[in-house]
Design a protein around this motif. Structure first.
Motif: not given
Length: 546
Positions: A20, A24, A52, A55, A157, A160-161, A164
């Motif tokens: 990250l 973050f 975040h 996000l 990842d 983040r997904e 998101s």
């Protein structure tokens, strides 16, 4: 971390740390506690909270070992050694509870209550491979990260997904949301000690020392006429009162007098009505005796009236009515008396040579400089008090620049540090004083009657004193009786000879005389707060930074 039960969390932390970016923020192992409506408590913990500013916020639960769940919904984690552990709740439920706890607390933060923040939950199973199908209706695979993600370096990842998915439909936390989250789960704090017990301990020691000081009177008992000197805080006033009470108990008609009418009123309040004891300000005493002897007085009360007319009337009254004379006269704050006043008081003694005549005075030469003419009128036999008994050592240190070379030795407790509060305006100083008083009284650290706010200027020009209440207390002058909800508000000059457990100094830009600074700093016994512009603070400190 050596705890084997938390090795999985260590592994997840290392992956998040590598993958990250700096935008973050990751919090590890955050406990929470909530009270249910029936008053019982509920404890919980979120293994990781990832935030975040754009996000959103993700609550993660981590479960190590091989994880399974039977058809009754019982989750089991099997350790590397093959030992099974029944989980009290599913990791999904734990992650959801953490998410909802964060949401509820963030909703209570001013400015965030109307925001629809993106709060998500998820589970990381670092010792398990990703299955083909969902783990249940409440457990879609998107909620989980497995060893597949960790081993491939894709845990970042996955985070983040996960965030998101709902970020576009929700409000971003922003800097204020990030700050609020930090204050909720990780803010540092330092609690202030409640002063009541510490101040009570300090006051007890000061009271003991003051009572002990009475030994001075025992050692001087064979000397009817004495001058007792000492700097501020050495116990002169209480010794003067004790001497007057002893003379009265011995059957002597006694007078205790001082220049300050507020001090005289305070001393009267301490002992009440005592047979054969008169306590009065000097000019008040002159007026009363003149009235008894029917000596006429002019109505013009100019400076000469107090300096010459009233003392002259006292002399005339004693010549006309010798029966009004006293066996003992005790003077407090003798440095405030003019030379002719001593003559008038000596004429008020029954015998100029054998009657008791004790003068207690402040001999701090630095303060009184060339105005020492009164010293020629003092009794020739003298004694000097050298211990500061009234002030804590912290307050005593603030006085050092204003003592003469001899000064005084501090015998008091260490005490609380002096508060030197720098402000930018008079209005800010007054507000600081009000808030300080409210904090002391509403938290039961002191009563309003324990506190005095003193202005360096004139009382009627201090806007603070015109308020109906100051910090919830009613302002009264130093001449008025104390009360639990009444706070003394007066000038430094009128408070001379008086004391309070706590003193707050305002308008210090008007403390231009060394004498007034000396008086102001020496009035509190336990707490001192000095409020003013930086340059005035430095001047009142005696030009010293500390």
């Amino acid at each position: 971390m050596s705890d084997p039960k938390r090795q999985a969390e260590r592994q997840v932390y290392d992956s998040l740390d590598r993958e990250l970016g700096g935008d973050f923020t990751v919090y590890w192992s955050r406990p929470w506690h909530r009270f249910r409506p029936d008053g019982t408590g509920r404890d919980g913990e979120v293994d990781f909270i990832i935030a975040h500013p754009t996000l959103g916020i993700l609550a993660l639960e981590v479960k190590g070992g091989t994880v399974s769940c039977d058809d009754q919904g019982q989750w089991v984690s099997e350790s590397h050694s093959g030992t099974p552990y029944n989980l009290k709740r599913s990791p999904i439920t734990q992650a959801m509870e953490g998410k909802y706890e964060l949401r509820n607390r963030l909703k209570k933060v001013s400015g965030l209550e109307r925001r629809q923040l993106n709060l998500c939950h998820g589970v990381v199973l670092p010792d398990n491979i990703r299955p083909i199908r969902p783990l249940g209706a409440d457990a879609p695979l998107e909620l989980f990260a497995f060893s597949n993600e960790i081993g491939a370096g894709r845990l970042g990842d996955w985070v983040r997904e996960t965030l998101s998915r709902g970020a576009a439909a929700c409000d971003a936390p922003g800097p204020e949301g990030m700050r609020a989250l930090h204050e909720i789960i990780a803010a540092e704090f330092e609690l202030r000690p409640h002063l009541a017990s510490a101040l009570a301990h300090d006051m007890k020691k000061i009271g003991f020392l003051t009572a002990e000081q009475a030994y001075v009177l025992d050692s001087l008992a064979g000397n009817p006429q004495m001058a007792i000197a000492g700097a501020a805080g050495t116990g002169k006033t209480l010794l003067a009162l004790e001497k007057a009470m002893r003379c009265t108990r011995d059957g002597q008609r006694s007078l205790l007098t001082c220049f300050n009418t507020a001090l005289a009123a305070h001393l009267k309040g301490l002992v009440g009505e005592v047979k054969n004891l008169t306590i009065a300000g000097f000019h008040e005493f002159c007026g009363k005796v003149a009235h008894l002897a029917k000596v006429p007085l002019d109505n013009v009360q100019d400076p000469a009236f107090y300096s010459r007319v009233l003392p002259g009337a006292l002399e005339q009254a004693m010549q006309q009515r010798p029966g009004l004379a006293f066996d003992a006269i005790i003077i407090d704050e003798g440095q405030d008396f003019e030379r002719p006043w001593y003559d008038a008081l000596r004429l008020s003694l029954k015998d100029l040579d054998t009657s008791i005549f004790h003068v207690f005075y402040d001999d701090n030469q630095r303060i009184y400089g060339g105005g020492q003419g009164f010293a020629d009128e003092l009794p020739k036999l003298s004694f000097r008090l050298i211990r500061n008994l009234r002030n804590t050592r912290a307050i005593h240190r603030s006085l050092k620049p204003w003592y003469d070379a001899r000064g005084a030795l501090s015998a008091g407790p260490a005490g609380q540090p002096v508060d030197w509060i720098e402000v930018r305006s008079r209005e800010q100083a007054y507000n600081n004083a009000s808030v300080f008083v409210a904090d002391l009284t509403k938290t039961a650290q002191l009563q309003a009657s324990d506190i005095a706010i003193l202005t360096g200027g004139a009382r009627d020009r201090c806007i603070l004193f015109s308020q109906a209440q100051i910090g919830g207390a009613v302002p009264v002058s130093a001449s008025d009786p104390r009360g639990k909800t009444r706070i003394w508000c007066d000038t430094v000059r009128r408070f001379k000879g008086l004391e309070a457990k706590c003193v707050v100094l305002v308008d210090i830009d008007q403390l231009l005389e060394d004498e007034l600074i000396y008086v102001a700093l020496s009035r509190p016994s336990l707490l001192l707060r000095v409020i003013g512009l930086p340059e005035d603070i430095l001047r009142v400190k005696g030009g010293q930074e500390a």
